[in-house]
Design a protein around this motif. Sequence first.
Motif, PDB file in Angstrom:
ATOM      1  N   ARG A  36       6.779  31.058   0.251  1.00 14.14           N
ATOM      2  CA  ARG A  36       7.784  31.101  -0.830  1.00 14.14           C
ATOM      3  C   ARG A  36       9.052  32.045  -0.307  1.00 14.14           C
ATOM      4  NH1 ARG A  36       5.589  32.292  -6.651  1.00 14.14           N
ATOM      5  NH2 ARG A  36       7.408  31.575  -7.202  1.00 14.14           N
ATOM      6  N   TYR A  91      16.980  36.738   2.548  1.00 13.11           N
ATOM      7  CA  TYR A  91      15.781  36.204   1.787  1.00 13.11           C
ATOM      8  C   TYR A  91      14.353  36.866   2.456  1.00 13.11           C
ATOM      9  CZ  TYR A  91      18.255  31.897   0.717  1.00 13.11           C
ATOM     10  OH  TYR A  91      19.084  30.885   0.316  1.00 13.11           O
ATOM     11  N   CYS A 148      12.122  34.106  -1.355  1.00 14.30           N
ATOM     12  CA  CYS A 148      12.620  34.955  -2.564  1.00 14.30           C
ATOM     13  C   CYS A 148      14.025  35.609  -1.972  1.00 14.30           C
ATOM     14  CB  CYS A 148      11.771  36.311  -2.970  1.00 14.30           C
ATOM     15  SG  CYS A 148      12.491  37.286  -4.182  1.00 14.30           S
TER      16      CYS A 148
END
Length: 258
Positions: free
Chosen positions: A137, A131, A139
Amino acid sequence: MLDIDACALTHCGKIRLNNEDSVVLLRPHNRAQQHLHGLLAIVADGMGGYEGGEVASRIATETVARSFSRYSNSGLAPGAALKAAFAEANRAIFQTAVANPMFSGMGTTCIAVVVRDDLAWWAWIGDSRLYLLRDGRACRLSEDHTLVQQMLRRGLITPEEARKHRDRGLLERAMGVVEQAEPGLSAKAIRLKPVDRLLLCSDGLYDLIDDQELAANVAECSAAEGAEKLLSLALERGGHDNISLILLAATAGVSVPL
């Protein structure tokens, strides 16, 4: 250049009696070595019985680390060096199983990332993940090699259904099960920013912590603090599997001559 703070953790979990995961973190001793070879992080999640999984994951991490260093020293580009190292590790596991019937069918997932200066390359096989955690956030940079992921890609199930699917752990590809296995590779390097985090982990972590929780729990933490928080949270939620992770935290470095 960026400085990379790093922490690697692996835990048996609360249910399993043995740990079939393996982690390796290789850090250069100085900026010159970091510039030439980069930092290498690897997580592998073995399968194949009480001993086979441990053997497969250990061969994977040790062979990828050793082979990548050799290919990197020979001048091969990071992405190509990772691909070649994965091929060597796959052969090593497969040949070990052929030579030792007690290890028949063993294999492992493997996710590896190389960070050189502010660039990162990665390769993977199976469902251990990478990740990028940025601006609160998460991704996902790897795509699971699972039957459920294939169903999701074809639009047969929703992301929520995929997360809860009873067959989500069934792999369609793993390292060492067959003589040749094609890994997933980053199409190109990504450029990291200060405060970015890279998280490598086995399914024992992400099965219990969703993507946004992963991002929220490591924001503004050191690598060690963030890694410990994630491991503790997974254990609090049951720790039904082995849990392994490596957290890399990018910070602005001081410019000095190499």
